[in-house]
Design a protein around this motif. Structure first.
Motif, mmCIF file in Angstrom:
data_model
loop_
_atom_site.group_PDB
_atom_site.id
_atom_site.type_symbol
_atom_site.label_atom_id
_atom_site.label_comp_id
_atom_site.label_asym_id
_atom_site.label_seq_id
_atom_site.Cartn_x
_atom_site.Cartn_y
_atom_site.Cartn_z
ATOM 1 N N LEU A 34 -31.881 62.841 23.464
ATOM 2 C CA LEU A 34 -30.443 62.779 23.203
ATOM 3 C C LEU A 34 -30.101 61.692 22.186
ATOM 4 C CD1 LEU A 34 -28.755 63.232 26.710
ATOM 5 C CD2 LEU A 34 -29.058 64.914 24.882
ATOM 6 N N THR A 52 -35.446 69.749 30.589
ATOM 7 C CA THR A 52 -34.995 70.715 29.592
ATOM 8 C C THR A 52 -33.466 70.763 29.613
ATOM 9 O OG1 THR A 52 -34.932 72.607 31.100
ATOM 10 C CG2 THR A 52 -37.051 72.110 30.031
ATOM 11 N N VAL A 53 -32.893 71.309 28.545
ATOM 12 C CA VAL A 53 -31.434 71.465 28.504
ATOM 13 C C VAL A 53 -30.976 72.352 29.644
ATOM 14 C CG1 VAL A 53 -29.516 72.389 27.151
ATOM 15 C CG2 VAL A 53 -31.295 71.052 26.019
ATOM 16 N N LEU A 64 -24.309 66.400 21.466
ATOM 17 C CA LEU A 64 -25.161 65.528 22.265
ATOM 18 C C LEU A 64 -24.344 64.638 23.194
ATOM 19 C CD1 LEU A 64 -27.879 64.509 19.649
ATOM 20 C CD2 LEU A 64 -27.956 66.319 21.371
ATOM 21 N N LEU A 88 -28.174 71.401 32.482
ATOM 22 C CA LEU A 88 -26.926 72.157 32.648
ATOM 23 C C LEU A 88 -26.823 72.820 34.019
ATOM 24 C CD1 LEU A 88 -26.508 73.783 29.117
ATOM 25 C CD2 LEU A 88 -25.396 71.749 30.039
ATOM 26 N N LEU A 90 -23.464 66.712 26.218
ATOM 27 C CA LEU A 90 -24.616 66.864 27.105
ATOM 28 C C LEU A 90 -24.923 65.552 27.829
ATOM 29 C CD1 LEU A 90 -26.758 68.833 28.073
ATOM 30 C CD2 LEU A 90 -28.141 68.250 26.066
#
Length: 372
Positions: free
Chosen positions: A225, A35-36, A256, A40, A259
């Motif tokens: 992504l 997951t994001v 993106l 992070l 990330l």
């Protein structure tokens, strides 16, 4: 032109995006999902996207992202051009190489988009056979034998989809050098690098006469992504690649890219999780294949996240795959790869008990299918 039906994507979309989705996905060629929030949370610093400007990025990709990709592959970041997945990378290279009467040398079996996209750009396809009797070995001799005077590109995929076979660095170097004498560049598709089940060879990106394509979908398990790349040491050809990328998609999303840059900083964490899941599941799959050896044969993959077993009696796998899907387990029928007696089995998405349960259902369904 009319593109042929993309049978693999049709099959996957029918079940993976159903509501509810398939219970046990063994058709996926990626790894465990992130997951994001999980991404992070990696590292000790606070990674934020709040300050990213939602505008265009450079066509070649941000310098920060290219630096991380360069470190990942051990090359000068100036050699890296970011693309929208490996699919755009391949399309760019085919577009730039296209000429009337030209052809590209491809493996067989292969990811079905290779030949379809070559045909879109007016290129014919010549094939070198990866015979299962030879453990799907990719050899420089076979690739060179398939090339002719009209060949403009040759491609090897290592680790290979759908078989998991690999081409050794020595063999790749031999092939690249021989193709250079014919003025034919070698594309090395490394989307599964560096997921191996033995020694971990270096990327081919530093080899002369090699253009590497890769992405963050497979070995880094971040398909959403849509981040890929081309690595090319030739500065003049790289300018053309960047121009083509500008025409195709202008740029990636800077959100993106930010990330992706963060994820690549912690690539060893991502790779370690995939390696652990893939090795554990491959061991379980090996035991399963021993139990069903009277029905299925296979070549154990040397890398990547997929295997390509086949029915010993040569039957079409699609009816079985449909029966298996009805019981909640998805594998990909071999006709998606023009080899109907095979099936592609992904072994890196599910973990632990889930994977064991999926294999149990698969084995039971095999026995039932043979009795019908």
């Amino acid at each position: 032109m009319d593109l042929p039906p993309f049978l693999l994507d049709h099959w996957l979309a029918k079940y993976q995006f159903a509501s509810p989705p398939i219970a046990f996905d063994l058709a996926a060629s990626t790894g465990p999902k992130w997951t994001v929030g999980e991404l992070l949370s990696l590292g000790t610093e606070t990674s934020r996207l709040d300050d990213v400007t939602v505008s265009y990025a450079p066509a070649e990709g941000s310098s920060a992202l290219r630096e991380e990709i360069g470190e990942f592959l051990g090359v000068d970041p100036d050699w890296v051009v970011v693309t929208t997945g490996a699919s755009e990378a391949l399309s760019v290279l085919l577009c730039l190489a296209a000429r009337p009467g030209g052809n590209v040398v491809l493996p067989s079996p292969a990811f079905p988009a290779f030949e379809a996209m070559a045909n879109v750009w007016g290129l014919g396809a010549r094939h070198y056979n990866m015979a299962r009797e030879g453990n799907y070995r990719q050899s420089a001799r076979d690739v060179l034998a398939a090339a002719d005077g009209e060949t403009v590109l040759a491609l090897v995929n290592t680790p290979h989809n759908p078989t998991g076979a690999i081409m050794s660095p020595d063999e790749t170097g031999t092939l690249a050098a021989a193709l250079a004498e014919r003025r034919v560049p070698l594309i090395v598709d490394e989307v599964y690098h560096p997921l191996y089940f033995g020694a971990r060879p270096p990327s081919a990106a530093s080899m002369s006469n090699v253009l590497v394509i890769g992405d963050m979908s497979k070995a880094l398990s971040l398909a959403g992504l849509r981040m890929g790349w081309i690595v090319d040491a030739d500065p003049e050809r790289r300018k053309k690649i960047i121009d083509a990328r500008s025409y195709f998609t202008i740029s990636s999303s800077p959100v993106l890219e930010a990330l992706a840059t963060h994820a690549l900083r912690y690539r060893e964490t991502l790779l370690a999780r995939l390696q652990a899941v893939a090795e554990e599941n491959l061991a379980a799959l090996s035991e399963h294949m021993e139990r069903v050896a009277d029905i299925l044969a296979w070549v154990k993959p040397a890398g990547g996240t997929v295997a390509f077993p086949w029915f010993r009696d040569g039957r079409d796998s699609r009816p079985f795959c449909e029966a298996l899907a009805a019981k909640g387990v998805l594998v990909a029928p071999g006709d998606c790869f023009a080899m109907p007696d095979h099936m592609r089995v992904g072994f890196a998405v599910l973990k632990g008990d889930q994977f064991a349960e999926a294999l149990s259902i698969l084995e039971g369904t095999l026995r039932e299918h043979l009795r019908e």
